[in-house]
Design a protein around this motif. Structure first.
Motif, PDB file in Angstrom:
ATOM      1  N   THR A   8       0.845  -1.183   0.000  1.00  0.00           N
ATOM      2  CA  THR A   8       0.000   0.000   0.000  1.00  0.00           C
ATOM      3  C   THR A   8       0.885   1.239   0.000  1.00  0.00           C
ATOM      4  OG1 THR A   8      -1.824   1.127   1.146  1.00  0.00           O
ATOM      5  CG2 THR A   8      -0.120   0.138   2.516  1.00  0.00           C
ATOM      6  N   TRP A   9       0.334   2.329  -0.498  1.00  0.00           N
ATOM      7  CA  TRP A   9       1.055   3.598  -0.450  1.00  0.00           C
ATOM      8  C   TRP A   9       0.732   4.308   0.850  1.00  0.00           C
ATOM      9  CZ3 TRP A   9       4.879   5.198  -3.522  1.00  0.00           C
ATOM     10  CH2 TRP A   9       5.015   4.584  -4.771  1.00  0.00           C
ATOM     11  N   THR A  10       1.761   4.772   1.556  1.00  0.00           N
ATOM     12  CA  THR A  10       1.563   5.505   2.802  1.00  0.00           C
ATOM     13  C   THR A  10       2.349   6.812   2.745  1.00  0.00           C
ATOM     14  OG1 THR A  10       3.406   4.303   3.831  1.00  0.00           O
ATOM     15  CG2 THR A  10       1.188   3.429   4.184  1.00  0.00           C
ATOM     16  N   GLN A  11       1.806   7.837   3.409  1.00  0.00           N
ATOM     17  CA  GLN A  11       2.451   9.150   3.417  1.00  0.00           C
ATOM     18  C   GLN A  11       3.107   9.394   4.761  1.00  0.00           C
ATOM     19  OE1 GLN A  11      -0.124  12.523   2.781  1.00  0.00           O
ATOM     20  NE2 GLN A  11       1.521  13.741   1.871  1.00  0.00           N
ATOM     21  N   GLY A  12       4.390   9.725   4.730  1.00  0.00           N
ATOM     22  CA  GLY A  12       5.118  10.018   5.951  1.00  0.00           C
ATOM     23  C   GLY A  12       5.820  11.348   5.851  1.00  0.00           C
ATOM     24  N   ALA A  13       6.735  11.578   6.799  1.00  0.00           N
ATOM     25  CA  ALA A  13       7.446  12.857   6.844  1.00  0.00           C
ATOM     26  C   ALA A  13       8.287  13.101   5.600  1.00  0.00           C
ATOM     27  CB  ALA A  13       8.329  12.894   8.088  1.00  0.00           C
ATOM     28  N   ASP A  14       8.751  12.020   4.983  1.00  0.00           N
ATOM     29  CA  ASP A  14       9.605  12.139   3.797  1.00  0.00           C
ATOM     30  C   ASP A  14       8.834  11.951   2.492  1.00  0.00           C
ATOM     31  OD1 ASP A  14      11.850  12.563   5.380  1.00  0.00           O
ATOM     32  OD2 ASP A  14      12.193  10.418   5.609  1.00  0.00           O
ATOM     33  N   GLY A  15       7.507  11.967   2.579  1.00  0.00           N
ATOM     34  CA  GLY A  15       6.692  11.797   1.375  1.00  0.00           C
ATOM     35  C   GLY A  15       6.041  10.430   1.299  1.00  0.00           C
ATOM     36  N   TRP A  16       5.648  10.033   0.118  1.00  0.00           N
ATOM     37  CA  TRP A  16       4.934   8.782  -0.088  1.00  0.00           C
ATOM     38  C   TRP A  16       5.905   7.621  -0.286  1.00  0.00           C
ATOM     39  CZ3 TRP A  16      -0.313   8.177   0.205  1.00  0.00           C
ATOM     40  CH2 TRP A  16      -1.076   9.352   0.248  1.00  0.00           C
ATOM     41  N   THR A  17       5.568   6.481   0.319  1.00  0.00           N
ATOM     42  CA  THR A  17       6.365   5.263   0.140  1.00  0.00           C
ATOM     43  C   THR A  17       5.432   4.088  -0.104  1.00  0.00           C
ATOM     44  OG1 THR A  17       6.384   4.808   2.530  1.00  0.00           O
ATOM     45  CG2 THR A  17       8.253   6.051   1.616  1.00  0.00           C
TER      46      THR A  17
END
Length: 259
Positions: free
Chosen positions: A194-203
């Protein structure tokens, strides 16, 4: 299609315990990882036979041995591992990943990878084992087209398809993928992400197969059936799991339901 299990999440358990866990989960066989910290390590490949025997006692088979072998500076290790696979009756060995190195450049990396793969292919033929190249992100073989370019002239090498790995790299229409390499696909890795959004952007991160994800497995499985694929599906538990057996049992039950 038979469902086998990549043994990576079980670590360095004894062969009998590994076989028992896979049987308890409901698998048909194993995709045995040969690596330090696993049941069998590259420096003691004789353990492959021990695992094969325990799997047979549990009513399972050893369909694939997964390695990090590249044919580049592997010394005698590759020959010993392939000999052990041949002795144990393992039909297929997955080779390692030929990583892309932008500093080296694609052309030089391709030339070196072809030499290494050809070396492994000669040894595999001698021991009666078939090689498989996995489509994997971060390599010079992430897609069907690039994998085909790497194996030019090595018609005996098969492919270990992996839609999850391709999601990490980018995207490829599954129908095009099968048009390119369908007849040479010998194993299909099964996992979801799945795509998840964190402090460094999407992973793009792995998640339990039973929870779904961005990979359209119902469509992929239907395409495999329509094209007559009868090889194994190798289920991967790549996400963190406190109890790998419980996680595997849940994912495997979900996959069986889809099949």
């Amino acid at each position: 299609m038979r469902v086998i299990v990549l043994t990576k999440p079980f670590g360095a358990v004894e062969p009998a315990r590994l076989a028992g866990s896979l049987a308890e989960a409901g698998a048909d066989g194993a995709d045995l990882v040969i690596r330090a910290g696993q049941t069998v390590s590259p420096d003691k490949p004789g353990g492959i036979t021990a695992v094969a025997k325990e799997l047979e006692r549990a009513g399972l088979s050893l369909d694939v041995v997964t390695t990090d072998l590249l044919g580049e500076d592997d010394g005698e290790t590759a020959g010993r591992v392939l000999a052990a696979c041949g002795d144990a009756g393992v039909p297929m060995m997955r080779v390692g990943f030929y990583r892309y190195d932008p500093a080296l450049g694609y052309g030089q990396r391709l030339e070196r990878a072809r030499r290494g793969l050809a070396t492994l292919a000669r040894s595999a033929e001698h021991h009666g084992v078939r090689l498989a190249l996995q489509l994997h992100h971060g390599t010079i073989h992430p897609s069907g087209a690039l994998a085909l370019r790497l194996v030019e002239g090595l018609d005996e090498v098969r492919f270990y398809a992996d839609p999850g790995n391709q999601a990490k790299e980018g995207s490829e229409d599954w129908r095009l993928h099968l048009d390119l390499i369908g007849e040479r696909v010998a194993c299909v890795g099964v996992k979801n992400a799945t795509w998840t959004q964190g402090a460094d952007g999407w992973t793009c991160d792995w998640q339990p197969f039973a929870d779904g994800g961005i990979i359209r497995w119902a469509e992929i499985l239907r395409s495999l059936r329509e094209r007559g694929y009868t090889g194994p599906l190798s289920l991967h538990v790549h996400y963190p799991a406190a109890d790998p057996l419980t996680a595997l049992r849940r994912d495997l039950r979900y996959l069986r339901g889809m099949l």
